[in-house]
Design an enzyme around this catalytic site. Structure first.
Site, PDB file in Angstrom:
ATOM      1  N   GLU A 136      -8.353  11.072  -1.639  1.00  0.00           N
ATOM      2  CA  GLU A 136      -8.278  10.876  -0.309  1.00  0.00           C
ATOM      3  C   GLU A 136      -9.349  10.412   0.288  1.00  0.00           C
ATOM      4  OE1 GLU A 136      -5.406  10.877   1.394  1.00  0.00           O
ATOM      5  OE2 GLU A 136      -4.077  12.210   0.199  1.00  0.00           O
ATOM      6  N   GLU A 420      11.349  12.786   3.287  1.00  0.00           N
ATOM      7  CA  GLU A 420      10.233  12.916   2.258  1.00  0.00           C
ATOM      8  C   GLU A 420      10.881  13.085   1.004  1.00  0.00           C
ATOM      9  OE1 GLU A 420       7.453  11.945   2.621  1.00  0.00           O
ATOM     10  OE2 GLU A 420       5.975  13.771   3.087  1.00  0.00           O
ATOM     11  N   GLU A 439       4.694   3.154   2.930  1.00  0.00           N
ATOM     12  CA  GLU A 439       5.184   2.721   1.564  1.00  0.00           C
ATOM     13  C   GLU A 439       6.359   1.785   1.766  1.00  0.00           C
ATOM     14  OE1 GLU A 439       4.519   5.667   1.850  1.00  0.00           O
ATOM     15  OE2 GLU A 439       2.510   5.730   0.688  1.00  0.00           O
TER      16      GLU A 439
END
Ligand SMILES: *[C@@H]1O[C@H](CO)[C@@H](O)[C@H](O)[C@H]1NC(C)=O
Ligand SMILES: *[C@@H]1O[C@H](CO)[C@@H](O)[C@H](O)[C@H]1NC(C)=O
Length: 937
Positions: A136, A420, A439
Site C-alpha cells: 500500500e 465487494e 477498478e
C-alpha cells in the site's frame, strides 16, 4: 461453435426458455445515442466539482490526518489496538490522502497543486513509528511521489511559464493562487522523500526467498514475530515504482539499473534468476520468486509464506483480491521498461487465466483450485477484479475485455454500485460493501480509449450519477456499507479521489489519448514513464524478433450485425451478459424503469462459447501408425528445429515428438504457435515445417474456407400474442440471414422485420415446403412461414412461400448429429498436423441460392429469409403446437451505418517463392504462424 446433443439438452434444462407470464414492456428501441463533445466536457466539469468537494473536505476537516471521516466530518486516525489492518495498513501518519491525490492535481485541480506540493514537501515525514503495508505504501505514496516528481521535472523553470503549463492563466481567483509560485523547486525534495520511503520499506525484503514481508514499521523495521503470510499481489506488484525509483536515483537495491540479469532469450520453461547479490533488484527478485513457484499450468496461488515460499491454504487462484495486480504489473512492466522478460511471463500468465480461470462462455473469471483446476462451489467474483478488462485492453485482447466488462456493467446496473463479492452461480451478493473502488471505471476508461464506442461514456455517466447520489456527503464521499440498502460507512479511502474520480475525469476528457509510449498508470492511477536513456539497450537478437507485428494494438473492429456496424449494445452477447447477472426470470425486469434497454424478458437460446485459449499438441508424422508414434522429445536438436538467424523464423525439419504450445491470437483470428519445445515463438515469428514426411500431404487444406465464420448473425426475439394482443417475449436466439431475399437494414428499406407483422405460420403438412402449397393447407393471412431445412433447395421453399402469399421464411436447421459421432473434444485437438478440421455439427449456416436464375431470385427479393438452429425451432414450435400460442418474431433493429469490409485473411501469399505450402487448422481455426512447406523459404 460446436455443440453436442447432450450439451443442447443441458442448456434447455438450465435455461428456462419458456417464461410464463412475463408481460412485455414497451419495446421502444434505443437508437445509437450520440455523445457530443459538449456533453463530455459538461460531465468532466461535474467530476471536477466532485473532486474539489472531496479535496476541500479532506483539507478542511482531516488534514494532516491520513483519511477523512466523510459522514461526521473529522479526521480518521490509526486504530490504537494495532490489529485493525483495514485502517492501519494504509495509515502511515503521513497525510496519505493528500499524498495519493497529489499526482492528479495538475490535471484535475491545478489551482490546488502549488499549495499541496508545498505541504507534502515541507510537512510530511515518513519517520513514523507505525507498522504499514509495504504494497500500500508503494502504490499510494511512492508511486504518487515519483509521478509528481516526473511531472515537475517536465515543467519549465520559469514560474510564470509553470503557471501557464498548469493552466493557471486567467483572471480567476483560483488562477491567482498559483501564479508566481515556483513549484518545480520541490522536485528534488519529492525524489528524496521517495528514496527515504523506499529505504524504510527495504527491511521487509530480508528473506531468503526474496519474497517481502507484507508489513514493516517505517521507523523500526521488521517486528519480531511478524506474520510470514503475504499475497501474490502484495509481493509481486512493486516492480513499476521500484524500477522508476531505482533508475532515477541509481540505487540498485530496488530494481536494477545496468548489469541486469534475466536474459531476453530466456525460455518459458526455465527458471528465471538474477545474477545479482540478494541485496539488489529486490522488486524484480520478488516478482520472479512468485513466478518461479507457479504450477505446471502456469498458475500462481493467492497466499504464500515469505520464509519458505510455500503456497498457503486454500490454494485458490483467480484474478481478484490477492492476485490482481500481479498480472497487471507484468504487462505494465513490459511496457514501461520495454522488457521481454516481463512480456513473456505476462503472456504465459495470461494464457493460463484465459484457459483455466475463464468460464467456457468467455465472460466470468472465477477462482479455481490452482493445482486441481476445480472451481469453488459456490464461488465469488469480486469488485477488485473489475481491473481485468483494462489490463486486457493493454494486452491487446479487446474482445475479451468487452465481454468481461459487460459482466461488471450489469452488476453495476443491478446494484447501482459494485458489491465487494458476488456469488456468480447463485447471482447473489456475498459482501455488500462498496468503498468507492476505481477498478470498474478504470476499465471503462481503457475500453473507451480502445473502441471509441459511446456506450462507455454512458456507462461513465451512470457511474457518475450513482456515485453522487449515493455516496456524496456534506464534506466528502462515504463508503457504501451495503449497496442494497445504501447504508453508509464513515470512511473515504484515498483512491476515491486519486483513482475513481480521476479515471471518470479522464473518461470524459475529450483530449486525444496520449500517443503510445512507454508510459503507464500504476495500479493506483499514478502516471509513470521512463525516458529512453533509462531503458535497457535492445540486443540485436531482440530487434530481429520484433519485426512483423505490433504487440499491443490490434485495431478494434466494431461489431456488425447483418453487415452493418453497430455499437457494443447491439452485440449478440450483450443480452447474454445481462442474463448472467439478472437471470432469465422475472427479476430480470427490476431495471425496467431505469433504462430503456429492451429485450430482456426472454431466455437466450444460443450460448456463446469462447474458443479454447491455449493447448499443447505433440506432432506426429501423418502416416505413423499407433505403434510407431514417437515419444515426446523435450530437448529437440538443431537438426530437428532451428531458428533462422537471418529471418528470426523457425524451421522444423523433423516433426517427430515435438511439443507445440498453441495460443489464441489476441486479434481473434485464430491461433499462433507460442513455443516449440523449449523455444519461445514471439508474435511475428513464423514456423515452417519442412519435414519430408509431410510432403505427400501438401497442400494441407490450401486456405481456410473464407465463409467458415461468415454467417452474419442477427438477433431474433419471439413473443406470444394473447387474444387481447399483448405480447410476452419468451425467447431470444441468434439467426443468420440468407444471401437472397430481402436485404435487411439496407438504406431505405422499410423496417427491419422479417416480413409483415412477423406472425409465425407453420404448415400442418409439407413442413419442408418442397412442394407448392394447396389452397387451405395454410391460413390465408400474411406472415412468416416456418419451414424445416432439407429435401430441396432453399430457393424452392422460398418460392413456395411467396406463392402462398407469405412475407418471409424462417428456416429451421436439422437436428444435430448424435453425440457419439462427434469425436472431437476442443481441449484435445488432433495430434497430427492437419487433422484438426472437419466439424460435423450444424450450427448456423447461411442459406444461399447460388447459380439460380436471376429471374427467380428477383421474385423473392421482398421476402425476409432467416435461418435458425434446430433447437430454436423446437422451442418455438413447441410454443405454437403444444402450448397453442400465437407467436410473432422480430429482428433486432439495425442501425444503418456503412458496413466495413470484412477482414481479409492475412499472412501467406507474399509470393516470395513458389513452394507449395499448407496451413494447419485446429477446430476450424487456422494456426496463423505455422506453414507446412516443401522446402525452407
Ligand atoms: C503523527 O505524526 C505527528 C507529526 O509527525 C506526531 O506528532 C504524532 O505523534 C504522530 N502520531 C502517531 C500516532 O505516531
Ligand atoms: C511415412 O513416410 C515417410 C516419408 O515419406 C517414409 O519414409 C516412412 O516409411 C512412412 N511410414 C510409413 C509407416 O508408411
Amino acid at each position: 461453435m460446436r455443440w453436442t446433443l447432450a450439451a443442447w439438452l443441458a442448456i434447455l434444462l438450465l435455461l428456462p426458455c419458456h417464461l410464463a407470464g412475463a408481460s412485455s414492456g414497451s419495446s421502444s428501441s434505443s437508437r445509437l445515442r450520440l455523445f457530443t463533445d459538449e456533453r463530455r466536457v459538461e460531465l468532466r466539469e461535474q467530476v471536477r466539482e466532485l473532486f474539489q468537494h472531496g479535496y476541500d473536505g479532506y483539507m478542511k476537516y482531516a488534514y494532516p490526518a491520513d483519511e477523512l471521516r466523510p459522514v461526521t466530518c473529522g479526521p480518521l486516525h490509526r486504530d490504537p489496538t494495532n490489529v485493525n489492518f483495514g485502517i492501519n495498513d494504509i495509515h502511515p501518519n503521513a497525510s496519505i490522502t493528500l499524498l495519493d491525490v497529489l499526482s492528479s492535481l495538475p490535471l484535475v485541480l491545478p489551482s490546488e497543486f502549488p499549495d499541496a506540493v508545498r505541504r507534502v514537501a515541507t510537512e510530511v515525514s515518513f519517520d513514523q513509528d507505525v507498522k504499514v503495508q509495504v504494497f500500500e505504501m508503494t502504490i499510494r505514496a511512492l508511486g504518487s511521489l515519483l509521478s509528481t516528481y516526473q511531472y515537475l521535472d517536465r515543467l519549465p523553470d520559469e514560474p510564470v511559464a509553470q503557471a501557464r503549463a498548469l493552466g493557471l492563466t486567467g483572471k480567476a481567483k483560483a488562477a491567482k493562487k498559483g501564479k508566481g509560485v515556483d513549484v518545480k523547486q520541490y522536485r528534488g525534495r519529492l525524489l528524496e522523500m521517495a528514496l527515504d520511503l523506499g529505504k524504510r520499506l527495504l527491511p521487509a525484503f530480508n528473506t531468503v526467498t526474496g519474497l517481502p514481508y507484507a508489513r514493516v514499521n517505517l521507523r523500526k523495521g521488521l517486528d519480531k514475530g511478524e506474520s510470514v503470510e503475504t499475497c501474490t499481489a502484495g509481493a509481486g506488484s512493486l516492480v513499476l515504482e521500484f524500477a522508476v525509483l531505482s533508475r532515477l536515483t541509481g540505487d540498485e537495491r530496488f530494481e536494477v539499473s545496468e548489469a541486469r540479469g534475466g536474459s531476453c532469450d530466456s525460455q518459458s520453461a526455465g527458471e528465471l534468476s538474477l545474477s545479482h547479490s540478494p541485496e539488489q533488484a529486490l522488486a524484480q527478485r520478488a516478482y520472479l520468486a512468485i513466478w518461479n513457484r507457479r504450477s505446471t499450468h502456469n498458475l500462481v496461488g493467492n497466499t504464500i509464506g515469505v520464509t519458505h515460499g510455500h503456497w498457503l491454504a486454500p490454494g485458490l487462484t483467480g484474478v481478484g483480491a490477492g492476485i490482481d495486480s500481479y498480472f497487471e504489473y507484468g504487462i505494465k512492466a513490459a511496457i514501461l521498461l520495454d522488457d521481454d522478460v516481463y512480456l513473456d511471463i505476462f503472456q504465459d500468465t495470461y494464457a493460463a487465466i484465459q484457459t483455466h480461470v475463464r468460464t467456457p462462455d468467455g465472460f466470468i473469471y472465477r477462482p479455481i483450485q490452482f493445482r486441481l483446476l476445480q472451481p469453488g462451489l459456490p464461488s465469488t467474483i469480486d469488485s477488485l477484479s473489475a481491473f481485468l478488462p483494462g489490463m486486457q485492453v493493454l494486452a491487446g485482447d479487446i474482445e475479451s475485455a468487452i465481454r468481461s466488462h459487460l459482466v461488471w456493467w450489469n452488476l453495476w446496473r443491478k446494484y447501482d454500485a459494485l458489491p465487494e463479492t458476488w456469488i456468480w452461480q447463485e447471482r447473489k451478493i456475498e459482501w455488500a460493501g462498496w468503498p468507492g473502488r476505481p477498478e470498474f471505471i478504470e476499465s471503462t476508461y481503457y475500453l473507451y480509449q480502445a473502441t471509441r464506442d459511446p456506450f462507455y461514456l454512458r456507462v461513465g455517466e451512470r457511474v457518475l450519477n450513482d456515485l453522487r447520489r449515493r455516496t456524496k456527503t456534506k464534506c466528502g464521499f462515504a463508503t457504501l456499507k451495503n449497496v442494497e440498502t445504501g447504508e453508509l460507512e464513515d470512511r473515504m479511502e484515498s483512491f476515491m479521489l486519486s483513482e475513481t474520480l480521476k479515471y471518470l475525469f479522464l473518461l470524459f476528457d475529450p483530449a486525444p489519448a496520449t500517443p503510445p509510449t512507454n508510459r503507464v498508470f500504476t495500479t493506483e492511477g499514478h502516471g509513470l514513464s521512463l525516458p529512453f536513456s533509462k531503458l535497457q539497450k535492445t540486443s540485436a537478437t531482440r530487434r530481429a524478433m520484433h519485426r512483423g507485428e505490433d504487440l499491443f494494438c490490434p485495431a478494434y473492429e466494431p461489431p456488425t450485425l447483418g453487415g452493418l456496424v453497430v455499437g457494443i449494445e447491439r452485440r449478440l452477447d450483450y443480452e447474454y451478459a445481462r442474463s448472467l447477472v439478472f437471470g432469465w426470470g422475472v427479476d430480470g425486469r427490476v431495471i425496467e424503469d431505469k433504462e430503456s434497454v429492451q429485450w430482456w424478458e426472454g431466455g437466450f437460446c444460443s450460448l456463446p462459447l469462447a474458443p479454447t485459449f491455449s493447448f499443447d499438441i505433440v506432432l506426429t508424422p501423418l502416416n505413423a501408425t499407433d505403434q510407431e508414434v514417437p515419444p515426446e522429445d523435450p530437448a529437440p536438436s538443431a537438426s530437428k528445429v532451428r531458428r533462422d538467424d537471418a529471418t528470426g523464423d523457425f524451421v522444423v525439419a523433423d516433426v517427430s515428438g515435438l511439443r507445440l504450445s498453441v495460443r489464441w491470437r489476441l486479434d481473434n483470428r485464430g491461433y499462433d504457435v507460442a513455443s516449440i519445445g523449449p523455444h519461445r515463438v514471439r508474435p511475428g515469428q513464423q514456423v515452417f515445417v519442412t519435414d519430408q514426411k509431410m510432403e505427400g500431404y501438401l497442400p494441407i487444406p490450401a486456405n481456410p474456407p473464407a465463409t467458415l465464420h461468415a454467417p452474419p448473425e442477427v438477433l431474433l426475439r419471439f413473443s406470444t400474442i394473447s387474444s387481447k394482443g399483448e405480447r410476452a417475449v419468451f425467447l431470444h436466439a441468434a439467426a443468420s440471414t440468407a444471401t437472397f431475399g430481402k436485404s435487411f437494414g439496407s438504406a431505405g428499406s422499410a423496417g427491419f422485420g422479417i416480413g409483415g407483422l412477423g406472425m409465425l405460420i407453420r404448415p400442418k403438412v409439407n413442413v419442408d415446403g418442397c412442394r407448392a402449397f394447396k389452397p387451405g393447407e395454410i391460413p390465408e393471412v400474411r406472415g412468416v412461414l416456418v419451414l424445416d431445412r432439407g429435401e430441396c433447395p432453399f430457393l424452392t421453399k422460398t418460392l413456395h412461400a411467396k406463392m402462398a402469399g407469405m412475407d418471409g421464411v424462417l428456416l429451421v436447421g436439422l437436428a444435430p448429429t448424435p453425440p457419439e459421432l462427434l469425436v472431437q473434444d476442443p481441449s484435445t485437438p488432433g495430434v497430427a498436423a492437419g487433422s484438426g478440421s472437419g466439424s460435423q455439427t450444424e450450427g448456423l449456416i447461411r442459406p444461399s441460392a447460388d447459380g439460380e436464375p436471376e429471374e427467380l431470385l428477383h421474385r423473392v427479393s421482398e421476402l425476409g429469409v432467416v435461418y435458425v438452429e434446430h433447437i430454436v425451432g423446437q422451442v418455438v414450435l413447441r410454443m405454437m403446437d403444444v402450448e397453442r400460442k400465437a407467436v410473432a418474431v422480430e429482428m433486432m433493429l439495425l442501425e444503418a451505418e456503412p458496413a466495413r469490409e470484412d477482414l481479409k485473411p492475412g499472412g501467406g501469399g507474399d509470393g516470395r517463392d513458389k513452394a507449395r505450402e499448407g496451413r494447419v487448422m485446429v477446430n476450424d481455426w487456422e494456426i496463423w504462424n505455422l506453414r507446412v512447406r516443401e522446402r525452407p523459404p
